[in-house]
Enzyme design. Structure first.
Site, PDB file in Angstrom:
ATOM      1  N   MET A  31       0.834  -1.198   0.000  1.00 45.07           N
ATOM      2  CA  MET A  31       0.000   0.000   0.000  1.00 45.07           C
ATOM      3  C   MET A  31       0.874   1.256   0.000  1.00 45.07           C
ATOM      4  O   MET A  31       0.424   2.345   0.352  1.00 45.07           O
ATOM      5  CB  MET A  31      -0.940   0.028   1.204  1.00 45.07           C
ATOM      6  CG  MET A  31      -2.000  -1.043   1.163  1.00 45.07           C
ATOM      7  SD  MET A  31      -3.566  -0.528   1.927  1.00 45.07           S
ATOM      8  CE  MET A  31      -3.027  -0.017   3.548  1.00 45.07           C
ATOM      9  N   HIS A  38       9.188  -3.634   3.504  1.00 43.52           N
ATOM     10  CA  HIS A  38       8.652  -3.900   2.164  1.00 43.52           C
ATOM     11  C   HIS A  38       9.762  -4.327   1.205  1.00 43.52           C
ATOM     12  O   HIS A  38       9.584  -5.241   0.390  1.00 43.52           O
ATOM     13  CB  HIS A  38       7.983  -2.642   1.599  1.00 43.52           C
ATOM     14  CG  HIS A  38       6.783  -2.179   2.346  1.00 43.52           C
ATOM     15  ND1 HIS A  38       6.789  -1.050   3.117  1.00 43.52           N
ATOM     16  CD2 HIS A  38       5.531  -2.696   2.451  1.00 43.52           C
ATOM     17  CE1 HIS A  38       5.589  -0.865   3.649  1.00 43.52           C
ATOM     18  NE2 HIS A  38       4.812  -1.862   3.270  1.00 43.52           N
ATOM     19  N   GLN A  62     -10.257  -1.673   2.985  1.00 40.32           N
ATOM     20  CA  GLN A  62      -9.803  -2.140   4.296  1.00 40.32           C
ATOM     21  C   GLN A  62      -9.690  -1.018   5.314  1.00 40.32           C
ATOM     22  O   GLN A  62      -9.136  -1.208   6.396  1.00 40.32           O
ATOM     23  CB  GLN A  62      -8.481  -2.903   4.164  1.00 40.32           C
ATOM     24  CG  GLN A  62      -7.292  -2.099   3.704  1.00 40.32           C
ATOM     25  CD  GLN A  62      -6.133  -3.003   3.310  1.00 40.32           C
ATOM     26  OE1 GLN A  62      -6.190  -3.708   2.298  1.00 40.32           O
ATOM     27  NE2 GLN A  62      -5.081  -2.996   4.114  1.00 40.32           N
ATOM     28  N   GLY A 148       4.830 -10.069   4.575  1.00 40.00           N
ATOM     29  CA  GLY A 148       5.630  -9.997   5.784  1.00 40.00           C
ATOM     30  C   GLY A 148       4.922 -10.597   6.985  1.00 40.00           C
ATOM     31  O   GLY A 148       3.691 -10.556   7.087  1.00 40.00           O
ATOM     32  N   GLU A 149       5.691 -11.130   7.911  1.00 36.88           N
ATOM     33  CA  GLU A 149       5.120 -11.695   9.134  1.00 36.88           C
ATOM     34  C   GLU A 149       4.654 -10.621  10.111  1.00 36.88           C
ATOM     35  O   GLU A 149       4.004 -10.939  11.102  1.00 36.88           O
ATOM     36  CB  GLU A 149       6.134 -12.607   9.819  1.00 36.88           C
ATOM     37  CG  GLU A 149       6.376 -13.908   9.070  1.00 36.88           C
ATOM     38  CD  GLU A 149       7.228 -14.876   9.854  1.00 36.88           C
ATOM     39  OE1 GLU A 149       7.900 -14.449  10.816  1.00 36.88           O
ATOM     40  OE2 GLU A 149       7.228 -16.074   9.499  1.00 36.88           O
ATOM     41  N   LYS A 150       4.979  -9.361   9.866  1.00 41.29           N
ATOM     42  CA  LYS A 150       4.536  -8.305  10.777  1.00 41.29           C
ATOM     43  C   LYS A 150       3.017  -8.300  10.884  1.00 41.29           C
ATOM     44  O   LYS A 150       2.453  -8.163  11.965  1.00 41.29           O
ATOM     45  CB  LYS A 150       5.043  -6.951  10.282  1.00 41.29           C
ATOM     46  CG  LYS A 150       5.255  -5.927  11.404  1.00 41.29           C
ATOM     47  CD  LYS A 150       4.011  -5.179  11.775  1.00 41.29           C
ATOM     48  CE  LYS A 150       3.675  -4.137  10.744  1.00 41.29           C
ATOM     49  NZ  LYS A 150       2.518  -3.302  11.175  1.00 41.29           N
ATOM     50  N   SER A 187       4.508   1.502   8.191  1.00 42.99           N
ATOM     51  CA  SER A 187       4.233   2.805   7.594  1.00 42.99           C
ATOM     52  C   SER A 187       3.662   3.773   8.622  1.00 42.99           C
ATOM     53  O   SER A 187       3.973   4.971   8.606  1.00 42.99           O
ATOM     54  CB  SER A 187       3.260   2.647   6.419  1.00 42.99           C
ATOM     55  OG  SER A 187       3.801   1.778   5.446  1.00 42.99           O
TER      56      SER A 187
END
Length: 279
Positions: A31, A38, A62, A148-150, A187
């Protein structure tokens, strides 16, 4: 040199040309407001496939009522430069009307897994995620898609929808990239002021301690309560959850006899921070 396309037809034409020469394709959906986390996804894709397509689309589906869609950080030119410098081959940067044309009426909902935790505190969030990711996967039909696992719950939701809908793509996960003090790169970290930025690493420190204690046999529910108290004492304004869950199903657990994950979401100033660690 990276090419940029804005329409689904151009996107498919580019990918078709790669396929005709036998090249494999990786997809990295984003995004924007790109950071090292990223870019690690782009590097993973480039290591695994011959071509990498990144997407840059701030998905309105979302963002719920009161969310920060208009305020969400954007710098498309800078993001494109970062992607090109990392060796991405193609950037898909559509406008909202290209993804959701007039009369769009279809949603993808992952029941159960998408209704808890983030799904509970942000109603409709995972429907928005699942819908746009399904569309991006079908528009590109990559060999792999990298996440990503975040956003750990999001990763599980996407894996479930791919399995349930028989989408022929392998979902690959990349470990969280952290700042030197442990704060997970995100972000929304840009919302933190100087004082809040000093407090923010308490989140990682707290859930890491919870994970260590549970791994040594402590009660998951008691450790979750302790973690919540620690965050509030540490300066967070509110805590949506600190919880220890099964790493595959996100079911609540009584002990760490199976792989588990500590997940947390807490608010600090304008930023709602989420993080997770393995037990």
């Amino acid at each position: 040199m990276m090419n940029t396309v804005t329409t689904i037809s151009d996107l498919r034409r580019r990918i078709k040309a790669w396929r005709q020469t036998g090249e494999t394709v990786g997809l990295v959906p984003t995004m924007g407001a790109l950071h090292e986390g990223h870019l690690s996804l782009v590097r993973h894709s480039r290591a695994k496939t011959m071509r990498t397509c990144a997407t840059l689309f701030v998905n309105p589906m979302q963002f719920g009522l009161g969310d920060d869609l208009d305020a969400y950080p954007r710098d498309n030119a800078e993001d494109a430069l970062k992607l090109e410098n990392e060796g991405a081959d193609l950037l898909f940067q559509p406008v909202a009307g290209e993804i959701y044309p007039s009369g769009f009426a279809t949603e993808v909902s992952v029941r159960g897994l998408g209704d808890i935790l983030e799904g509970e505190f942000r109603p409709g969030f995972f429907t928005g995620v699942a819908t746009v990711v399904t569309k991006l996967l079908l528009q590109t039909l990559p060999d792999i898609a990298v996440f990503g696992e975040k956003d750990y719950q999001q990763l599980l939701v996407i894996r479930r929808l791919v399995r349930d809908l028989d989408i022929p793509v392998r979902i690959e996960a990349v470990a969280i990239v952290r700042e030197a003090d442990g704060l997970a790169m995100a972000s929304r970290n840009a919302y933190l002021n100087t004082t809040e930025r000093k407090i923010a690493p308490v989140l990682y420190g707290t859930i890491s301690q919870v994970a260590e204690n549970v791994g040594r046999g402590a009660s998951p529910s008691e450790q979750a309560e302790w973690g919540t108290e620690q965050l509030l004492r540490g300066g967070f304004a509110s805590v949506d959850y600190v919880t220890v869950r099964d790493a595959e199903t996100l079911d609540e657990i009584a002990d760490a006899s199976r792989p588990a994950r500590v997940l947390a979401a807490a608010t600090l100033g304008r930023a709602r921070l989420i993080d997770n660690v393995a037990v």
